[in-house]
Design an enzyme around this catalytic site. Sequence first.
Site, PDB file in Angstrom:
ATOM      1  N   LYS A  98       4.537   0.954   9.113  1.00 42.53           N
ATOM      2  CA  LYS A  98       4.660   2.220   8.401  1.00 42.53           C
ATOM      3  C   LYS A  98       4.031   3.371   9.182  1.00 42.53           C
ATOM      4  O   LYS A  98       4.535   4.480   9.180  1.00 42.53           O
ATOM      5  CB  LYS A  98       3.989   2.096   7.028  1.00 42.53           C
ATOM      6  CG  LYS A  98       4.872   1.396   6.011  1.00 42.53           C
ATOM      7  CD  LYS A  98       4.176   1.265   4.675  1.00 42.53           C
ATOM      8  CE  LYS A  98       3.170   0.154   4.713  1.00 42.53           C
ATOM      9  NZ  LYS A  98       2.511  -0.096   3.427  1.00 42.53           N
ATOM     10  N   GLU A 103       0.887  -1.162   0.000  1.00 47.50           N
ATOM     11  CA  GLU A 103       0.000   0.000   0.000  1.00 47.50           C
ATOM     12  C   GLU A 103       0.927   1.214   0.000  1.00 47.50           C
ATOM     13  O   GLU A 103       1.803   1.315   0.862  1.00 47.50           O
ATOM     14  CB  GLU A 103      -0.860  -0.020   1.268  1.00 47.50           C
ATOM     15  CG  GLU A 103      -1.905   1.044   1.245  1.00 47.50           C
ATOM     16  CD  GLU A 103      -2.744   1.102   2.519  1.00 47.50           C
ATOM     17  OE1 GLU A 103      -2.709   0.140   3.315  1.00 47.50           O
ATOM     18  OE2 GLU A 103      -3.417   2.133   2.698  1.00 47.50           O
ATOM     19  N   ARG A 139       4.871 -12.609   9.836  1.00 43.24           N
ATOM     20  CA  ARG A 139       5.512 -11.306   9.694  1.00 43.24           C
ATOM     21  C   ARG A 139       6.895 -11.386  10.284  1.00 43.24           C
ATOM     22  O   ARG A 139       7.114 -12.089  11.274  1.00 43.24           O
ATOM     23  CB  ARG A 139       4.749 -10.276  10.527  1.00 43.24           C
ATOM     24  CG  ARG A 139       3.611  -9.639   9.870  1.00 43.24           C
ATOM     25  CD  ARG A 139       3.021  -8.625  10.833  1.00 43.24           C
ATOM     26  NE  ARG A 139       3.364  -7.277  10.414  1.00 43.24           N
ATOM     27  CZ  ARG A 139       2.761  -6.667   9.412  1.00 43.24           C
ATOM     28  NH1 ARG A 139       1.805  -7.258   8.736  1.00 43.24           N
ATOM     29  NH2 ARG A 139       3.106  -5.445   9.065  1.00 43.24           N
TER      30      ARG A 139
HETATM   31  P1  ATP Z   1       2.686  -1.880   7.767  1.00 43.63           P
HETATM   32  O1  ATP Z   1       1.981  -2.368   8.984  1.00 43.63           O
HETATM   33  O2  ATP Z   1       4.117  -1.603   7.982  1.00 43.63           O
HETATM   34  O3  ATP Z   1       1.962  -0.772   7.077  1.00 43.63           O
HETATM   35  P2  ATP Z   1       1.517  -3.564   5.861  1.00 43.63           P
HETATM   36  O4  ATP Z   1       1.398  -5.038   5.924  1.00 43.63           O
HETATM   37  O5  ATP Z   1       0.292  -2.775   6.063  1.00 43.63           O
HETATM   38  O6  ATP Z   1       2.671  -3.130   6.805  1.00 43.63           O
HETATM   39  P3  ATP Z   1       1.679  -3.401   3.048  1.00 43.63           P
HETATM   40  O7  ATP Z   1       2.125  -2.274   2.212  1.00 43.63           O
HETATM   41  O8  ATP Z   1       0.249  -3.751   3.053  1.00 43.63           O
HETATM   42  O9  ATP Z   1       2.164  -3.101   4.518  1.00 43.63           O
HETATM   43  O10 ATP Z   1       2.568  -4.691   2.774  1.00 43.63           O
HETATM   44  C1  ATP Z   1       2.972  -5.163   1.522  1.00 43.63           C
HETATM   45  C2  ATP Z   1       3.332  -6.602   1.668  1.00 43.63           C
HETATM   46  O11 ATP Z   1       4.413  -6.748   2.591  1.00 43.63           O
HETATM   47  C3  ATP Z   1       2.193  -7.418   2.213  1.00 43.63           C
HETATM   48  O12 ATP Z   1       2.106  -8.627   1.500  1.00 43.63           O
HETATM   49  C4  ATP Z   1       2.572  -7.634   3.659  1.00 43.63           C
HETATM   50  O13 ATP Z   1       2.004  -8.810   4.138  1.00 43.63           O
HETATM   51  C5  ATP Z   1       4.088  -7.674   3.583  1.00 43.63           C
HETATM   52  N1  ATP Z   1       4.673  -7.258   4.863  1.00 43.63           N
HETATM   53  C6  ATP Z   1       4.470  -6.112   5.528  1.00 43.63           C
HETATM   54  N2  ATP Z   1       5.131  -6.084   6.687  1.00 43.63           N
HETATM   55  C7  ATP Z   1       5.794  -7.259   6.776  1.00 43.63           C
HETATM   56  C8  ATP Z   1       6.657  -7.860   7.749  1.00 43.63           C
HETATM   57  N3  ATP Z   1       6.970  -7.224   8.880  1.00 43.63           N
HETATM   58  N4  ATP Z   1       7.148  -9.079   7.483  1.00 43.63           N
HETATM   59  C9  ATP Z   1       6.838  -9.719   6.341  1.00 43.63           C
HETATM   60  N5  ATP Z   1       6.035  -9.225   5.395  1.00 43.63           N
HETATM   61  C10 ATP Z   1       5.504  -8.016   5.598  1.00 43.63           C
HETATM   62 MG    MG Z   2      -1.389  -2.637   4.945  1.00 43.44          MG
END
Ligand code: ATP
Ligand code: MG
Length: 560
Positions: free
Chosen positions: A272, A38, A262
């Site tokens: 983020k 995102e 994760r």
């Molecule tokens: P954040 O909580 O940091 O915003 P998010 O999961 O909302 O993380 P996205 O942009 O939706 O961020 O993530 C893109 C991809 O990266 C998704 O497939 C998500 O599952 C993966 N991802 C995000 N954070 C992690 C993590 N800490 N470990 C492994 N994969 C991750």
């Molecule tokens: Mg997200």
Amino acid sequence: MEEQKQKEEKSLNFLEEIIEEDLKSGRYVSIVTRFPPEPNGYLHIGHASSICLNFGLTLKYPGYTNLRFDDTNPVTEDTEYVESIKDDIHWLGFSWKNEFYASDYFDTLYGFAVKLIHKGLAYVDDSTSEEMAALKGTHTVPGEKSVYRSRSVKENLELFAGMKNGEFDDGSKTLRAKIDMAHTNMLMRDPILYRIKHAHHHRTGDKWCIYPMYDFAHGQSDSIENVTHSICTLEFVPHRELYDWLIEKLEIYPSRQYEFARRNINYTVTSKRKLLQLVTEGFVTGWDDPRMPTITGLRRRGYTPDSIRDFCDRIGVAKRENMVDVGLLEFCAREHLNKVAQRRMVVFDPVKVVITNYKIPAIGSDLSGGEILKVENNPEDPLGGHREISFSNEILIEGDDFMEVPSKKYFRLAPGQMVRLKSAYIIKCDEVIKDAAGKVVELHCSYFPESHSGNDVSGIKVKGTLHWVNAKDAIEIEVREYDRLFKVEDAASEEGDFKDYINADSLKIVKAFAEPAILSASLADRFQFLRKGYYCLDKDSKDGKFIFNRTVTLKDGWKA
Ligand code: ATP
Ligand code: MG
């Protein structure tokens, strides 16, 4: 460690097992994965592990990986983030087949919603979010049906078109799937598919005032792109049932969702939203502050793509959440930097050494006032080349490489004791000069001309080798030494605000004296300052002022 790594490489992770089975059974001849960020912030080390996983699978097996921006939330998204994400993935060393945007599917998704309404599987609900929550039930108590659930297909179609055409206010209506208000999975109790939001979108502008929810965009986007293996993190396990239900009812390409744990590392935060707070509230200088766990921060800090990929490989894929020690990331940095970093000599806390019997060769206007030594840039790299450093009768060594009253096992410089100056000569300390206050200001030494490094016929054996710089041509530089950003392993899970646990001493700025070869440093170069650690030039360097970031110390000196 090496042994364990090889052992791990031999066995397949659970996703590789699934894929090998799928290829063997003929279910697929090639696979499609996607990385779906995102664009609401910069990528962090957790994302790196998802990137390495998704792109790594299609490097190993036939197929390709798409980059898909999951940009269905108009409020938090920005093109700055889109650009940074692309840049970070490329820097990590991966290329995507297609660059897609979930927002490009808004028309298709709208059509999907209409199809569900036609099938009697979606309805427009006028309930407020409070009313909906009240009817949702709990894990043990079934939910209740909304009074709007029995609207006719015709009425639902009209109202949904009205939502799209901007006839209603934000929050006044939603489109919900009609599934089962008593379902044991709370996410299946008539989940919201669309909400009204009169907001400008970074790509679609003001065309839309209704936006699909995550669950109604993600799986559908996977299907539209024929993604075979849709890999996400464990919190989406309960969403899988809805993911499958929507694909089945819409009769679209049967993508499948798989979940892995994760990856979080200690002494930092990987969210983020939290990282954004650190930026906007001024706890760090930006997303690329070298203390940040963002890809761009790690990059500025001096981490190499190879070291980050190695780290992601080593932690592998797991099905259970765990906290990874940041020490492993640092270990991976040292492993790679040792191979690629150019060696330089830099003295941080100097004490002057005067070599009383050194006869300065008459080499005209040479500022260094002495002879030129040819020194290897990197003993680990046969192609690393050489550089020149000058020697003179006045050099600087580290203050703590001298001890007036040495302990027994002290092999560095002390009165009457001998050491080798790296790549130069053996010297002996003859006299200690102090100021009125008793502070050591100068060491008077003599050197042994036959002890030249590489051609030592002196027969003298010494145990200590010191780094040094020529006092006559050393360059003053600024060095930024970083420590953990947080004082505790997992600030996010501590009581109160995670920012209460920020380490106030995470940045120390010191000055140091470097050999002149440092003047040709560029941002892409990686250095080992002998006996100190790994460093890189920082982008803040300008107007002849050289600023270096410490990536990691040479050895793991940090203790909890
Ligand atoms: P954040 O909580 O940091 O915003 P998010 O999961 O909302 O993380 P996205 O942009 O939706 O961020 O993530 C893109 C991809 O990266 C998704 O497939 C998500 O599952 C993966 N991802 C995000 N954070 C992690 C993590 N800490 N470990 C492994 N994969 C991750
Ligand atoms: Mg997200």
